[in-house]
Design an enzyme around this catalytic site. Structure first.
Site, PDB file in Angstrom:
ATOM      1  N   GLN A  22      -9.822  -0.505   3.401  1.00  0.00           N
ATOM      2  CA  GLN A  22      -8.460  -0.984   3.114  1.00  0.00           C
ATOM      3  C   GLN A  22      -7.801  -1.513   4.476  1.00  0.00           C
ATOM      4  O   GLN A  22      -7.402  -2.535   4.218  1.00  0.00           O
ATOM      5  CB  GLN A  22      -7.381   0.017   2.360  1.00  0.00           C
ATOM      6  CG  GLN A  22      -7.571   0.222   1.082  1.00  0.00           C
ATOM      7  CD  GLN A  22      -6.646   1.102   0.476  1.00  0.00           C
ATOM      8  OE1 GLN A  22      -5.899   1.808   0.990  1.00  0.00           O
ATOM      9  NE2 GLN A  22      -6.378   1.104  -0.924  1.00  0.00           N
ATOM     10  N   ASP A  77      -4.320   9.518   8.654  1.00  0.00           N
ATOM     11  CA  ASP A  77      -3.894  10.583   7.794  1.00  0.00           C
ATOM     12  C   ASP A  77      -2.788  10.922   7.808  1.00  0.00           C
ATOM     13  O   ASP A  77      -2.134  11.346   8.948  1.00  0.00           O
ATOM     14  CB  ASP A  77      -4.883  11.728   7.871  1.00  0.00           C
ATOM     15  CG  ASP A  77      -4.710  12.805   6.792  1.00  0.00           C
ATOM     16  OD1 ASP A  77      -3.713  12.717   5.849  1.00  0.00           O
ATOM     17  OD2 ASP A  77      -5.556  13.855   6.938  1.00  0.00           O
ATOM     18  N   ALA A  78      -1.785  10.503   6.765  1.00  0.00           N
ATOM     19  CA  ALA A  78      -0.503  10.959   6.901  1.00  0.00           C
ATOM     20  C   ALA A  78      -0.110  12.255   7.073  1.00  0.00           C
ATOM     21  O   ALA A  78       0.908  12.649   7.263  1.00  0.00           O
ATOM     22  CB  ALA A  78       0.102  10.273   5.587  1.00  0.00           C
ATOM     23  N   GLU A  93       3.807   4.689  -3.998  1.00  0.00           N
ATOM     24  CA  GLU A  93       2.840   5.167  -4.851  1.00  0.00           C
ATOM     25  C   GLU A  93       1.703   5.824  -3.762  1.00  0.00           C
ATOM     26  O   GLU A  93       0.651   5.810  -4.101  1.00  0.00           O
ATOM     27  CB  GLU A  93       1.958   4.224  -5.614  1.00  0.00           C
ATOM     28  CG  GLU A  93       2.858   3.979  -6.800  1.00  0.00           C
ATOM     29  CD  GLU A  93       2.353   2.792  -7.293  1.00  0.00           C
ATOM     30  OE1 GLU A  93       1.115   2.584  -7.849  1.00  0.00           O
ATOM     31  OE2 GLU A  93       3.106   1.737  -7.806  1.00  0.00           O
ATOM     32  N   HIS A 113      -1.185  11.363  -3.783  1.00  0.00           N
ATOM     33  CA  HIS A 113      -2.528  11.420  -3.199  1.00  0.00           C
ATOM     34  C   HIS A 113      -2.574  12.630  -1.986  1.00  0.00           C
ATOM     35  O   HIS A 113      -3.543  12.789  -1.572  1.00  0.00           O
ATOM     36  CB  HIS A 113      -3.044  10.342  -2.512  1.00  0.00           C
ATOM     37  CG  HIS A 113      -3.399   9.112  -3.720  1.00  0.00           C
ATOM     38  ND1 HIS A 113      -4.065   9.189  -4.811  1.00  0.00           N
ATOM     39  CD2 HIS A 113      -2.864   7.943  -3.674  1.00  0.00           C
ATOM     40  CE1 HIS A 113      -3.994   8.224  -5.419  1.00  0.00           C
ATOM     41  NE2 HIS A 113      -3.211   7.198  -4.732  1.00  0.00           N
TER      42      HIS A 113
HETATM   43  N1  SAH Z   1       1.194   1.199  -0.869  1.00  0.00           N
HETATM   44  C1  SAH Z   1       0.103   0.381  -1.234  1.00  0.00           C
HETATM   45  C2  SAH Z   1      -1.075   1.397  -1.697  1.00  0.00           C
HETATM   46  C3  SAH Z   1      -0.879   1.981  -2.865  1.00  0.00           C
HETATM   47  S1  SAH Z   1      -2.372   3.058  -3.304  1.00  0.00           S
HETATM   48  C4  SAH Z   1       0.524  -0.612  -2.285  1.00  0.00           C
HETATM   49  O1  SAH Z   1       1.839  -0.468  -2.942  1.00  0.00           O
HETATM   50  O2  SAH Z   1      -0.134  -1.398  -2.339  1.00  0.00           O
HETATM   51  C5  SAH Z   1      -2.288   4.477  -2.310  1.00  0.00           C
HETATM   52  C6  SAH Z   1      -2.430   4.470  -0.792  1.00  0.00           C
HETATM   53  O3  SAH Z   1      -2.125   5.544  -0.191  1.00  0.00           O
HETATM   54  C7  SAH Z   1      -3.932   3.913  -0.468  1.00  0.00           C
HETATM   55  O4  SAH Z   1      -3.796   3.199   0.652  1.00  0.00           O
HETATM   56  C8  SAH Z   1      -4.334   5.364   0.106  1.00  0.00           C
HETATM   57  O5  SAH Z   1      -5.343   5.217   1.231  1.00  0.00           O
HETATM   58  C9  SAH Z   1      -3.153   6.085   0.789  1.00  0.00           C
HETATM   59  N2  SAH Z   1      -3.316   7.381   0.975  1.00  0.00           N
HETATM   60  C10 SAH Z   1      -3.407   8.443   0.223  1.00  0.00           C
HETATM   61  N3  SAH Z   1      -3.423   9.553   1.012  1.00  0.00           N
HETATM   62  C11 SAH Z   1      -3.367   9.311   2.188  1.00  0.00           C
HETATM   63  C12 SAH Z   1      -3.252   9.966   3.350  1.00  0.00           C
HETATM   64  N4  SAH Z   1      -3.483  11.513   3.467  1.00  0.00           N
HETATM   65  N5  SAH Z   1      -3.021   9.346   4.697  1.00  0.00           N
HETATM   66  C13 SAH Z   1      -2.976   8.136   4.455  1.00  0.00           C
HETATM   67  N6  SAH Z   1      -2.889   7.382   3.448  1.00  0.00           N
HETATM   68  C14 SAH Z   1      -3.356   7.709   2.446  1.00  0.00           C
END
Ligand code: SAH
Length: 279
Positions: free
Chosen positions: A103, A126-127, A144, A148
């Site tokens: 991505q 990593d968030a 969204e 995750h």
């Molecule tokens: N906000 C974007 C993508 C949503 S999909 C949009 O609206 O188009 C979910 C996103 O969360 C993905 O990019 C995924 O890589 C990210 N994500 C999930 N867990 C994460 C983490 N621990 N650290 C950073 N990014 C994370």
């Protein structure tokens, strides 16, 4: 905050999932700059899915209150569509992070193509452990992505730390609406296992934000405008013979784990929109 019975997502595995979805989409010609639900303002809105996806970002922009002097963190930035829209519509500088390397490659390519590489920078990170100094950002957007992350409290506490005083956080998250069923709808289970997510508890969301150091400004149940409507629109499309490839869910979700249409009519699967600020 998260029901302990739910399986917690593992960031590295979430990254691999989005790597796969991104590469599939690029190969199948279903690549979309937004990786999120749409927002339909009213039940009779005839907006297309694509227009509704952009509208969701605009709903965020209305709440972020940023301008050309602002620096925005896009937490879980996908392939950069929302961040680039924030740059184009507000002039703000955006730093996006995603746990998916594919991505990030796509997002930086899109930024370069849009001539916005000096305004929008996307990084693999990593968030759960943000490496930005305290008070770096004027605003944080999380479309969204919290679903995750294995510990919402930890992430939101970090978000509060990297926001400047007065800076805003706008987010969407998924939750189970009241009354909660004894047995979860199988579509929600498929969403959680197929997309490595957990549902939040809306009853605890205000406390969660407060415990993170943030002050709540607004929390809305936007299920009708977002998840419920998207599932309906996708279910409708599945019935159209010559649907556009980009909107054919079976092109995007190639493993059978989850399809958005699994949630058609499932009105206990909710979406919340929250705005908070660092006091
Ligand atoms: N906000 C974007 C993508 C949503 S999909 C949009 O609206 O188009 C979910 C996103 O969360 C993905 O990019 C995924 O890589 C990210 N994500 C999930 N867990 C994460 C983490 N621990 N650290 C950073 N990014 C994370």
């Amino acid at each position: 905050m998260t029901d302990p019975a739910q399986t917690l997502p593992v960031p590295g595995a979430v990254g691999k999932l989005y790597d796969r979805l991104t590469l599939n989409a690029m190969n199948d010609g279903t690549f979309n700059t937004n990786v999120h639900i749409g927002y339909w303002d009213t039940p009779d809105s005839e907006a297309s899915i694509e227009a509704a996806m952009d509208r969701l970002t605009d709903v965020f922009i209305e709440r972020l209150k940023v301008d050309g002097s602002s620096h925005v963190l896009d937490l879980g930035c996908g392939v950069g569509g929302p961040g680039l829209r924030v740059v184009a519509h507000t002039g703000a500088r955006v730093t996006g992070i995603s746990i998916s390397e594919e991505q990030i490659k796509a997002a930086n390519r899109l930024a370069a193509e849009a001539g916005a590489a000096d305004q929008a920078v996307f990084r693999h990170a990593d968030a759960m452990k943000l490496d930005f100094p305290d008070g770096t950002f004027d605003a944080v957007m999380a479309l969204e992505s919290l679903c995750h992350m294995p510990d919402r409290q930890q992430v939101l506490t970090e978000v509060c730390r990297v926001l400047r005083p007065g800076g805003r956080l706008v987010l969407t998250d998924v939750f189970e609406r009241f009354p909660r069923k004894e047995v979860r709808h199988p579509g929600i289970d498929k969403f959680c296992s197929g997309l490595m997510s957990t549902t939040a508890d809306i009853d605890d969301y205000v406390a969660l934000l407060h415990r993170s150091g943030l002050r709540l400004r607004e929390i809305l149940d936007v299920t009708e405008q977002t998840t419920l409507r998207l599932a309906e629109e996708i279910a409708k499309l599945s019935a159209v013979e010559d649907r556009p490839a980009a909107l054919d869910e079976s092109n995007f979700f190639t493993d059978d784990a989850f399809r958005p249409s699994d949630l058609a009519g499932v009105d206990d699967f909710g979406c919340l929109l929250a705005t908070a600020e660092r006091p």
